[in-house]
Design a protein around this motif. Structure first.
Motif, PDB file in Angstrom:
ATOM      1  N   CYS B 192      39.280  82.370  60.923  1.00  0.00           N
ATOM      2  CA  CYS B 192      39.608  82.854  59.582  1.00  0.00           C
ATOM      3  C   CYS B 192      40.052  81.638  58.775  1.00  0.00           C
ATOM      4  CB  CYS B 192      40.721  83.902  59.694  1.00  0.00           C
ATOM      5  SG  CYS B 192      41.103  84.742  58.149  1.00  0.00           S
ATOM      6  N   VAL B 193      39.251  81.273  57.779  1.00  0.00           N
ATOM      7  CA  VAL B 193      39.522  80.068  56.986  1.00  0.00           C
ATOM      8  C   VAL B 193      39.292  80.401  55.517  1.00  0.00           C
ATOM      9  CG1 VAL B 193      38.768  77.715  56.456  1.00  0.00           C
ATOM     10  CG2 VAL B 193      38.876  78.489  58.844  1.00  0.00           C
ATOM     11  N   GLY B 194      40.309  80.146  54.689  1.00  0.00           N
ATOM     12  CA  GLY B 194      40.180  80.456  53.267  1.00  0.00           C
ATOM     13  C   GLY B 194      39.343  79.437  52.520  1.00  0.00           C
ATOM     14  N   ALA B 195      39.539  78.169  52.815  1.00  0.00           N
ATOM     15  CA  ALA B 195      38.801  77.098  52.138  1.00  0.00           C
ATOM     16  C   ALA B 195      38.809  75.877  53.043  1.00  0.00           C
ATOM     17  CB  ALA B 195      39.456  76.760  50.797  1.00  0.00           C
ATOM     18  N   TRP B 196      37.768  75.051  52.911  1.00  0.00           N
ATOM     19  CA  TRP B 196      37.752  73.821  53.701  1.00  0.00           C
ATOM     20  C   TRP B 196      38.863  72.900  53.207  1.00  0.00           C
ATOM     21  CZ3 TRP B 196      35.067  73.477  58.044  1.00  0.00           C
ATOM     22  CH2 TRP B 196      35.114  72.252  58.733  1.00  0.00           C
ATOM     23  N   SER B 197      39.384  72.072  54.106  1.00  0.00           N
ATOM     24  CA  SER B 197      40.533  71.236  53.742  1.00  0.00           C
ATOM     25  C   SER B 197      40.538  69.974  54.589  1.00  0.00           C
ATOM     26  CB  SER B 197      41.831  72.009  53.998  1.00  0.00           C
ATOM     27  OG  SER B 197      41.982  72.235  55.393  1.00  0.00           O
ATOM     28  N   PRO B 198      41.288  68.972  54.165  1.00  0.00           N
ATOM     29  CA  PRO B 198      41.436  67.761  54.988  1.00  0.00           C
ATOM     30  C   PRO B 198      41.987  68.074  56.376  1.00  0.00           C
ATOM     31  CG  PRO B 198      42.242  67.365  52.759  1.00  0.00           C
ATOM     32  CD  PRO B 198      41.947  68.830  52.846  1.00  0.00           C
ATOM     33  N   VAL B 199      42.810  69.115  56.477  1.00  0.00           N
ATOM     34  CA  VAL B 199      43.323  69.514  57.796  1.00  0.00           C
ATOM     35  C   VAL B 199      42.161  69.820  58.733  1.00  0.00           C
ATOM     36  CG1 VAL B 199      44.510  71.376  59.030  1.00  0.00           C
ATOM     37  CG2 VAL B 199      45.546  70.372  56.980  1.00  0.00           C
ATOM     38  N   LEU B 200      41.176  70.574  58.231  1.00  0.00           N
ATOM     39  CA  LEU B 200      40.030  70.929  59.069  1.00  0.00           C
ATOM     40  C   LEU B 200      39.180  69.703  59.378  1.00  0.00           C
ATOM     41  CD1 LEU B 200      39.193  74.379  57.491  1.00  0.00           C
ATOM     42  CD2 LEU B 200      39.663  73.965  59.914  1.00  0.00           C
ATOM     43  N   ASP B 201      39.057  68.795  58.420  1.00  0.00           N
ATOM     44  CA  ASP B 201      38.330  67.552  58.707  1.00  0.00           C
ATOM     45  C   ASP B 201      38.985  66.807  59.862  1.00  0.00           C
ATOM     46  OD1 ASP B 201      36.030  67.212  56.963  1.00  0.00           O
ATOM     47  OD2 ASP B 201      37.452  67.253  55.305  1.00  0.00           O
ATOM     48  N   GLY B 202      40.305  66.725  59.812  1.00  0.00           N
ATOM     49  CA  GLY B 202      41.017  66.027  60.875  1.00  0.00           C
ATOM     50  C   GLY B 202      40.826  66.697  62.228  1.00  0.00           C
ATOM     51  N   LEU B 203      40.868  68.012  62.237  1.00  0.00           N
ATOM     52  CA  LEU B 203      40.701  68.746  63.493  1.00  0.00           C
ATOM     53  C   LEU B 203      39.287  68.583  64.045  1.00  0.00           C
ATOM     54  CD1 LEU B 203      42.602  72.049  62.576  1.00  0.00           C
ATOM     55  CD2 LEU B 203      43.321  70.328  64.254  1.00  0.00           C
ATOM     56  N   CYS B 204      38.291  68.717  63.175  1.00  0.00           N
ATOM     57  CA  CYS B 204      36.900  68.646  63.630  1.00  0.00           C
ATOM     58  C   CYS B 204      36.543  67.251  64.145  1.00  0.00           C
ATOM     59  CB  CYS B 204      35.954  69.049  62.506  1.00  0.00           C
ATOM     60  SG  CYS B 204      36.019  70.810  62.109  1.00  0.00           S
ATOM     61  N   ALA B 205      37.158  66.239  63.556  1.00  0.00           N
ATOM     62  CA  ALA B 205      36.835  64.863  63.953  1.00  0.00           C
ATOM     63  C   ALA B 205      37.190  64.611  65.414  1.00  0.00           C
ATOM     64  CB  ALA B 205      37.568  63.877  63.044  1.00  0.00           C
ATOM     65  N   GLU B 206      38.176  65.359  65.928  1.00  0.00           N
ATOM     66  CA  GLU B 206      38.618  65.148  67.315  1.00  0.00           C
ATOM     67  C   GLU B 206      38.081  66.186  68.289  1.00  0.00           C
ATOM     68  OE1 GLU B 206      43.084  63.319  66.482  1.00  0.00           O
ATOM     69  OE2 GLU B 206      42.846  65.398  67.113  1.00  0.00           O
ATOM     70  N   ALA B 207      37.337  67.167  67.784  1.00  0.00           N
ATOM     71  CA  ALA B 207      37.010  68.333  68.609  1.00  0.00           C
ATOM     72  C   ALA B 207      35.749  68.148  69.436  1.00  0.00           C
ATOM     73  CB  ALA B 207      36.850  69.559  67.714  1.00  0.00           C
ATOM     74  N   GLY B 208      35.759  68.752  70.625  1.00  0.00           N
ATOM     75  CA  GLY B 208      34.534  68.872  71.405  1.00  0.00           C
ATOM     76  C   GLY B 208      33.795  70.151  71.056  1.00  0.00           C
ATOM     77  N   CYS B 209      34.549  71.116  70.530  1.00  0.00           N
ATOM     78  CA  CYS B 209      33.965  72.406  70.161  1.00  0.00           C
ATOM     79  C   CYS B 209      34.777  73.013  69.027  1.00  0.00           C
ATOM     80  CB  CYS B 209      33.961  73.339  71.374  1.00  0.00           C
ATOM     81  SG  CYS B 209      33.305  74.990  71.034  1.00  0.00           S
ATOM     82  N   VAL B 210      34.078  73.529  68.020  1.00  0.00           N
ATOM     83  CA  VAL B 210      34.732  74.201  66.895  1.00  0.00           C
ATOM     84  C   VAL B 210      34.215  75.636  66.818  1.00  0.00           C
ATOM     85  CG1 VAL B 210      35.139  74.202  64.399  1.00  0.00           C
ATOM     86  CG2 VAL B 210      34.845  72.024  65.625  1.00  0.00           C
ATOM     87  N   LEU B 211      35.139  76.596  66.901  1.00  0.00           N
ATOM     88  CA  LEU B 211      34.800  78.007  66.667  1.00  0.00           C
ATOM     89  C   LEU B 211      35.247  78.324  65.252  1.00  0.00           C
ATOM     90  CD1 LEU B 211      35.962  79.789  69.955  1.00  0.00           C
ATOM     91  CD2 LEU B 211      33.624  79.509  69.121  1.00  0.00           C
ATOM     92  N   LEU B 212      34.278  78.547  64.353  1.00  0.00           N
ATOM     93  CA  LEU B 212      34.618  78.606  62.936  1.00  0.00           C
ATOM     94  C   LEU B 212      34.275  79.953  62.302  1.00  0.00           C
ATOM     95  CD1 LEU B 212      35.788  76.590  60.801  1.00  0.00           C
ATOM     96  CD2 LEU B 212      33.434  76.329  59.991  1.00  0.00           C
ATOM     97  N   ASP B 213      35.052  80.280  61.284  1.00  0.00           N
ATOM     98  CA  ASP B 213      34.854  81.472  60.457  1.00  0.00           C
ATOM     99  C   ASP B 213      33.425  81.516  59.914  1.00  0.00           C
ATOM    100  OD1 ASP B 213      34.838  83.400  58.436  1.00  0.00           O
ATOM    101  OD2 ASP B 213      36.850  82.891  57.737  1.00  0.00           O
ATOM    102  N   GLY B 214      32.636  82.467  60.412  1.00  0.00           N
ATOM    103  CA  GLY B 214      31.282  82.664  59.909  1.00  0.00           C
ATOM    104  C   GLY B 214      31.128  84.047  59.298  1.00  0.00           C
ATOM    105  N   THR B 215      32.218  84.568  58.762  1.00  0.00           N
ATOM    106  CA  THR B 215      32.215  85.943  58.233  1.00  0.00           C
ATOM    107  C   THR B 215      31.036  86.185  57.299  1.00  0.00           C
ATOM    108  OG1 THR B 215      34.629  85.827  58.305  1.00  0.00           O
ATOM    109  CG2 THR B 215      33.659  87.706  57.152  1.00  0.00           C
TER     110      THR B 215
END
Lengths: 296, 296
Positions: B192-215
């Protein structure tokens, strides 16, 4: 009148997610039929359907029942409302799955309506529903040609209610008598019963079909299964067997089809090969699978 | 770390009980795979499992997932607790199905904990659970060797909350970063994500897997499906496509496995043969069925 047994297990379902008893293990392995939590649907005309309770498994139950599928318009549904027998979690949680549906009508006894007031306020924010007192005015009529009366059959307060000791006694648990005006068929729906009573005798004497509380087969069942010493006396369900049990009472009404539902995961009746099942069958009572359709 | 996608649909599931749109009809007919409501489970050691949200379909989801079955003792279960990302009905209703389980720990952000306080009081009457602030102290450690941090990614207040206008703004919606200390694998869970943000950029940059809001696939999806004029701008989910959509953002992180979940019943991504699905695949993002197991 058509009746569909959407689910036939007590709270937690069968198998219950956190129970590794022999019966639940057999259900998980496919050796015994799984059962969703107790809920039924009834219609007088095949177009207007009413739920009898709203189980937590309601979404899955509706998806499995073609007569309750939506259409032809994108938000048309044959579901008109819900008749609650009590406020137990396994009978009311499914209301949340119906949120947003337009124009539903919910029937419940006054203590049930009162304890669900916060839930009602939350659900009304998705779409306002009409709530009615199931015990008022001696009965009510449902779209589709069904006449219904509610009858107190238990006083057990749900465990989630705080201050149990100071809670007003009242008709926390009711049974419904549903009559089809066209066919004269009478259903008695009593999935939660604290003790047998003259009220139930009166209802069964007129019924073509009785759906009865079959939570526990024996009075000491919980104590001998997974929670030594727990017992189920305080759980508000009369057992099937024993001097105060329902089986002997049901035997007095051979003219009605008598079906046990709301089966707890500890109940040996879940196993078709059990001596318990043979004993119940000997009295003319039935255990049926989820999805069974009855015509009255 | 193992992750199981217990459910991948938005609130209402797929099909949704009262929706007769073409996609839901196809799911009902078995032409498209059905999906239960969004929920996942994660473990670091294969013995201690943690739920990521608690969907209304949880009982069915647990029954379908052998790793989460109980045993060997009659009430042993590998489930240790639940990490909530928000207080939406489709992410918290399943807590009621867990009632009575001993020793669960529930993590949630302060606004979520506050709005669930009445539910917590009711659930505590079956078995007391420990509730913790997911945002406190910069993170927490889960049994099984997982280190978790929570990150605010949205401010949407659930619709059932009264007095929306006077509700305090706050971290109503969070994402979780889950790291396996043994393997170094990092999961980002953000259904559940309202809007993309630098926080998400930071998280994705380190992730092996991202489960993201595809509503929602497109910003006007609800408006063109079953509720003309409704739109979904106020529903708190960024769309997959469009200038503010998530697909372009995800494309910047080819090192991570990128999976859309929480798919609404209006979303064309539900159809494997759709142009929408091909487009997402072209960006390297995936749509996976319920029950998929991931290893990180």
């Amino acid at each position: 009148m058509k009746v569909v047994l959407l689910g036939t297990a007590a709270g937690g379902g069968f198998p219950q997610w956190n129970c590794a008893c022999a019966l639940c293990a057999a259900a998980r392995d496919g050796r015994l039929p799984s059962r969703t939590q107790e809920c039924a649907a009834v219609t007088g005309n095949g177009r207007d359907w009413w739920l009898l309770n709203a189980s937590p498994d309601l979404r899955i139950q509706l998806a499995a029942t073609r007569a309750l599928w939506p259409g032809p318009g994108p938000r048309d549904t044959p579901l008109r409302g819900v008749l609650l027998t009590d406020a137990e979690a396994d009978h009311v949680t499914g209301l949340t799955e119906l949120r947003g549906a337009a124009g539903l009508k919910i029937y419940a006894a006054p203590p049930v309506r009162a304890v669900l007031a916060p839930a009602r306020a939350a659900l009304d924010r998705y779409a306002p529903w009409e709530w009615a007192d199931s015990l008022a005015d001696g009965g009510f009529v449902l779209a589709g040609g069904l006449v219904v009366t509610a009858h107190p059959v238990g006083v057990k307060v749900p465990k989630y209610v705080p201050d149990q000791a100071s809670t007003e006694p009242g008709p926390w648990v009711t049974a419904y008598r549903v009559e089809d005006l066209a066919t004269g068929g009478v259903l008695v729906y009593a999935p939660c019963v604290g003790a047998w009573s003259p009220v139930l005798d009166g209802l069964c004497a007129e019924a073509g079909c009785v759906l009865l509380d079959g939570t526990f087969f024996a009075a000491d069942e919980m104590g001998t299964a997974v929670r030594p010493g727990a017992g189920q006396a305080a759980m508000g369900h009369l057992p099937v067997t024993g001097p105060q049990g329902s089986l002997a009472a049901l035997a007095r009404y051979p003219g009605a089809r008598r079906i046990y539902t709301h089966l707890n995961n500890t109940n040996p009746l879940l196993d078709p090969a059990s001596p318990a099942r043979a004993r119940v069958a000997g009295y003319g009572a039935e255990i049926l699978p989820d999805g069974t359709e009855l015509v009255l």
